[in-house]
Write a protein that holds these residues in place. Structure first.
Motif, PDB file in Angstrom:
ATOM      1  N   LEU A 117       0.805  -1.221   0.000  1.00 47.24           N
ATOM      2  CA  LEU A 117       0.000   0.000   0.000  1.00 47.24           C
ATOM      3  C   LEU A 117       0.838   1.272   0.000  1.00 47.24           C
ATOM      4  CD1 LEU A 117      -2.761  -1.067   2.567  1.00 47.24           C
ATOM      5  CD2 LEU A 117      -2.833  -1.202   0.075  1.00 47.24           C
ATOM      6  N   SER A 118       2.165   1.145  -0.031  1.00 51.67           N
ATOM      7  CA  SER A 118       3.108   2.281  -0.033  1.00 51.67           C
ATOM      8  C   SER A 118       2.881   3.203   1.163  1.00 51.67           C
ATOM      9  CB  SER A 118       2.980   3.072  -1.341  1.00 51.67           C
ATOM     10  OG  SER A 118       3.249   2.240  -2.441  1.00 51.67           O
ATOM     11  N   ILE A 119       2.795   2.598   2.346  1.00 52.21           N
ATOM     12  CA  ILE A 119       2.697   3.354   3.592  1.00 52.21           C
ATOM     13  C   ILE A 119       3.703   2.764   4.572  1.00 52.21           C
ATOM     14  CG2 ILE A 119       0.292   4.060   3.297  1.00 52.21           C
ATOM     15  CD1 ILE A 119      -0.559   1.747   5.073  1.00 52.21           C
ATOM     16  N   SER A 120       3.871   3.407   5.723  1.00 53.74           N
ATOM     17  CA  SER A 120       4.838   2.903   6.706  1.00 53.74           C
ATOM     18  C   SER A 120       4.223   1.775   7.533  1.00 53.74           C
ATOM     19  CB  SER A 120       5.287   4.036   7.630  1.00 53.74           C
ATOM     20  OG  SER A 120       4.221   4.449   8.444  1.00 53.74           O
ATOM     21  N   LYS A 121       5.113   0.983   8.163  1.00 51.35           N
ATOM     22  CA  LYS A 121       4.661  -0.113   9.011  1.00 51.35           C
ATOM     23  C   LYS A 121       3.861   0.392  10.206  1.00 51.35           C
ATOM     24  CE  LYS A 121       7.589  -3.078  10.765  1.00 51.35           C
ATOM     25  NZ  LYS A 121       8.709  -3.981  11.025  1.00 51.35           N
ATOM     26  N   SER A 122       4.271   1.528  10.759  1.00 54.92           N
ATOM     27  CA  SER A 122       3.548   2.067  11.911  1.00 54.92           C
ATOM     28  C   SER A 122       2.145   2.525  11.503  1.00 54.92           C
ATOM     29  CB  SER A 122       4.322   3.209  12.553  1.00 54.92           C
ATOM     30  OG  SER A 122       4.478   4.281  11.638  1.00 54.92           O
ATOM     31  N   SER A 123       2.000   3.023  10.272  1.00 48.23           N
ATOM     32  CA  SER A 123       0.667   3.402   9.787  1.00 48.23           C
ATOM     33  C   SER A 123      -0.221   2.172   9.655  1.00 48.23           C
ATOM     34  CB  SER A 123       0.763   4.109   8.434  1.00 48.23           C
ATOM     35  OG  SER A 123       1.449   5.322   8.562  1.00 48.23           O
ATOM     36  N   VAL A 124       0.357   1.071   9.186  1.00 48.32           N
ATOM     37  CA  VAL A 124      -0.416  -0.173   9.085  1.00 48.32           C
ATOM     38  C   VAL A 124      -0.908  -0.575  10.468  1.00 48.32           C
ATOM     39  CG1 VAL A 124      -0.308  -2.636   8.536  1.00 48.32           C
ATOM     40  CG2 VAL A 124       0.790  -0.993   7.026  1.00 48.32           C
ATOM     41  N   GLY A 125      -0.033  -0.478  11.471  1.00 50.97           N
ATOM     42  CA  GLY A 125      -0.435  -0.817  12.841  1.00 50.97           C
ATOM     43  C   GLY A 125      -1.547   0.074  13.343  1.00 50.97           C
ATOM     44  N   THR A 126      -1.462   1.370  13.039  1.00 51.92           N
ATOM     45  CA  THR A 126      -2.504   2.319  13.459  1.00 51.92           C
ATOM     46  C   THR A 126      -3.834   1.984  12.791  1.00 51.92           C
ATOM     47  OG1 THR A 126      -0.837   4.031  13.743  1.00 51.92           O
ATOM     48  CG2 THR A 126      -3.116   4.768  13.576  1.00 51.92           C
ATOM     49  N   TYR A 127      -3.789   1.729  11.482  1.00 49.48           N
ATOM     50  CA  TYR A 127      -5.016   1.372  10.765  1.00 49.48           C
ATOM     51  C   TYR A 127      -5.614   0.070  11.296  1.00 49.48           C
ATOM     52  CZ  TYR A 127      -4.063   4.999   7.275  1.00 49.48           C
ATOM     53  OH  TYR A 127      -3.842   6.177   6.638  1.00 49.48           O
ATOM     54  N   MET A 128      -4.763  -0.874  11.650  1.00 52.80           N
ATOM     55  CA  MET A 128      -5.244  -2.162  12.173  1.00 52.80           C
ATOM     56  C   MET A 128      -5.940  -1.968  13.517  1.00 52.80           C
ATOM     57  SD  MET A 128      -4.785  -4.712  10.176  1.00 52.80           S
ATOM     58  CE  MET A 128      -4.992  -6.025  11.358  1.00 52.80           C
ATOM     59  N   VAL A 129      -5.364  -1.146  14.392  1.00 51.27           N
ATOM     60  CA  VAL A 129      -5.968  -0.897  15.706  1.00 51.27           C
ATOM     61  C   VAL A 129      -7.328  -0.233  15.541  1.00 51.27           C
ATOM     62  CG1 VAL A 129      -5.741   0.480  17.819  1.00 51.27           C
ATOM     63  CG2 VAL A 129      -3.792  -0.816  16.968  1.00 51.27           C
ATOM     64  N   ARG A 130      -7.395   0.797  14.659  1.00 50.95           N
ATOM     65  CA  ARG A 130      -8.667   1.482  14.424  1.00 50.95           C
ATOM     66  C   ARG A 130      -9.702   0.523  13.843  1.00 50.95           C
ATOM     67  NH1 ARG A 130      -6.424   6.788  11.313  1.00 50.95           N
ATOM     68  NH2 ARG A 130      -5.296   7.711  13.063  1.00 50.95           N
ATOM     69  N   ALA A 131      -9.288  -0.270  12.855  1.00 52.06           N
ATOM     70  CA  ALA A 131     -10.211  -1.198  12.201  1.00 52.06           C
ATOM     71  C   ALA A 131     -10.714  -2.240  13.201  1.00 52.06           C
ATOM     72  CB  ALA A 131      -9.525  -1.878  11.019  1.00 52.06           C
ATOM     73  N   GLN A 132      -9.811  -2.773  14.024  1.00 53.62           N
ATOM     74  CA  GLN A 132     -10.216  -3.788  15.007  1.00 53.62           C
ATOM     75  C   GLN A 132     -11.219  -3.206  16.000  1.00 53.62           C
ATOM     76  OE1 GLN A 132      -9.321  -7.165  15.003  1.00 53.62           O
ATOM     77  NE2 GLN A 132     -11.018  -7.185  16.449  1.00 53.62           N
ATOM     78  N   ARG A 133     -10.992  -1.962  16.409  1.00 56.95           N
ATOM     79  CA  ARG A 133     -11.903  -1.316  17.351  1.00 56.95           C
ATOM     80  C   ARG A 133     -13.294  -1.154  16.720  1.00 56.95           C
ATOM     81  NH1 ARG A 133      -9.464   3.669  18.297  1.00 56.95           N
ATOM     82  NH2 ARG A 133      -7.897   2.563  19.499  1.00 56.95           N
ATOM     83  N   LYS A 134     -13.327  -0.719  15.456  1.00 57.49           N
ATOM     84  CA  LYS A 134     -14.614  -0.525  14.776  1.00 57.49           C
ATOM     85  C   LYS A 134     -15.325  -1.860  14.540  1.00 57.49           C
ATOM     86  CE  LYS A 134     -13.308   3.745  12.418  1.00 57.49           C
ATOM     87  NZ  LYS A 134     -13.028   4.364  11.116  1.00 57.49           N
ATOM     88  N   VAL A 135     -14.573  -2.897  14.137  1.00 58.46           N
ATOM     89  CA  VAL A 135     -15.178  -4.205  13.901  1.00 58.46           C
ATOM     90  C   VAL A 135     -15.738  -4.766  15.206  1.00 58.46           C
ATOM     91  CG1 VAL A 135     -14.653  -6.608  13.307  1.00 58.46           C
ATOM     92  CG2 VAL A 135     -13.852  -4.765  11.837  1.00 58.46           C
ATOM     93  N   THR A 136     -14.999  -4.618  16.298  1.00 62.70           N
ATOM     94  CA  THR A 136     -15.475  -5.090  17.601  1.00 62.70           C
ATOM     95  C   THR A 136     -16.764  -4.371  18.000  1.00 62.70           C
ATOM     96  OG1 THR A 136     -13.201  -5.555  18.270  1.00 62.70           O
ATOM     97  CG2 THR A 136     -14.833  -5.419  20.028  1.00 62.70           C
ATOM     98  N   ASP A 137     -16.808  -3.048  17.782  1.00 65.96           N
ATOM     99  CA  ASP A 137     -18.020  -2.292  18.089  1.00 65.96           C
ATOM    100  C   ASP A 137     -19.182  -2.742  17.210  1.00 65.96           C
ATOM    101  OD1 ASP A 137     -16.659  -0.896  20.009  1.00 65.96           O
ATOM    102  OD2 ASP A 137     -16.323   0.891  18.769  1.00 65.96           O
ATOM    103  N   ASN A 138     -18.896  -2.963  15.917  1.00 66.64           N
ATOM    104  CA  ASN A 138     -19.960  -3.383  14.994  1.00 66.64           C
ATOM    105  C   ASN A 138     -20.501  -4.759  15.346  1.00 66.64           C
ATOM    106  OD1 ASN A 138     -19.757  -1.022  13.560  1.00 66.64           O
ATOM    107  ND2 ASN A 138     -18.468  -1.864  11.949  1.00 66.64           N
ATOM    108  N   ILE A 139     -19.635  -5.668  15.729  1.00 70.80           N
ATOM    109  CA  ILE A 139     -20.081  -7.024  16.086  1.00 70.80           C
ATOM    110  C   ILE A 139     -20.883  -6.985  17.378  1.00 70.80           C
ATOM    111  CG2 ILE A 139     -19.285  -9.289  16.863  1.00 70.80           C
ATOM    112  CD1 ILE A 139     -17.026  -9.046  14.825  1.00 70.80           C
ATOM    113  N   GLY A 140     -20.451  -6.137  18.321  1.00 68.93           N
ATOM    114  CA  GLY A 140     -21.156  -6.025  19.598  1.00 68.93           C
ATOM    115  C   GLY A 140     -22.556  -5.442  19.432  1.00 68.93           C
ATOM    116  N   SER A 141     -22.743  -4.569  18.450  1.00 66.94           N
ATOM    117  CA  SER A 141     -24.041  -3.939  18.268  1.00 66.94           C
ATOM    118  C   SER A 141     -24.859  -4.586  17.158  1.00 66.94           C
ATOM    119  CB  SER A 141     -23.845  -2.447  17.952  1.00 66.94           C
ATOM    120  OG  SER A 141     -23.153  -2.302  16.720  1.00 66.94           O
ATOM    121  N   MET A 142     -24.386  -5.713  16.620  1.00 65.14           N
ATOM    122  CA  MET A 142     -25.080  -6.377  15.523  1.00 65.14           C
ATOM    123  C   MET A 142     -26.354  -7.045  16.038  1.00 65.14           C
ATOM    124  SD  MET A 142     -23.590  -9.210  12.865  1.00 65.14           S
ATOM    125  CE  MET A 142     -22.098  -8.296  12.573  1.00 65.14           C
TER     126      MET A 142
END
Length: 189
Positions: A159-184
């Motif tokens: 994706l031509s981004i830094s490794k730390s950016s990938v980690g940040t995106y993963m944390v945000r995505a995991q948080r949103k997915v967890t919230d979405n599954i909890g409210s499903m």
């Protein structure tokens, strides 16, 4: 004819091993004294006796070393010679480096493989609901990491981004997915 004496040493405690070591030290000393009395060698028979006694003495000394090793292990609670127990070692000392290419592939049977099978409607709905609200970058990072098993470094290169950016995106995505599954809410009907 030689008879071996069998001794019940009792439970494996520091005291029993210490007593056994003392007994072995006395035996080694007696063998050394007997070897000293046979010297100087005057006949072939004396030489054979000395060699037999010396062989026995070496065996007893090995037994003493084993007892000392066990006593130290029982006293310290860790293997003798080690300064730290395994629980206090650094990560590189506890782990065994392994090439990921040599690890077996895990295939999830719940999801259809690349055989042209269709994803069931219910599974597609749940997946879309779980990924709802993710930005395009978060969705890409999340699906590449968890769906395709890419490492953060590989995703960063793709994706031509830094490794730390990938980690940040993963944390945000995991948080949103967890919230979405909890409210499903699944409607039946």
């Amino acid at each position: 004819m030689e008879f071996n004496r069998i001794t019940d040493l009792g439970p494996a405690t520091i005291e029993s091993y210490s007593e056994t070591r003392r007994m072995l030290l006395r035996t080694a000393n007696e063998l050394t004294v007997r070897i000293g009395k046979l010297e100087p060698v005057r006949s072939l028979e004396d030489m054979e006796n000395i060699l037999t006694l010396d062989k026995d003495r070496k065996l007893v000394i090995e037994m003493i070393a084993s007892c000392s090793y066990i006593i130290e292990w029982l006293e310290t609670g860790r293997r003798p010679g080690n300064r730290r127990g395994i629980e206090r070692r650094a990560g590189y000392q506890r782990e065994i480096p392994t090439d990921p290419d040599k690890l077996p592939m895990v295939i999830h049977t719940a999801m259809p493989q690349e055989t042209g099978q269709e994803v069931p409607k219910e599974s597609r709905f749940r997946l879309e609901a779980a990924l709802r609200g993710l930005t395009e970058r978060e969705r890409n990072c999340y699906t590449l990491a968890l769906g395709e098993s890419y490492s953060h470094a590989e995703i960063a290169a793709l994706l031509s981004i830094s490794k730390s950016s990938v980690g940040t995106y993963m944390v945000r995505a995991q948080r949103k997915v967890t919230d979405n599954i909890g409210s499903m809410i699944v409607l039946v009907g």
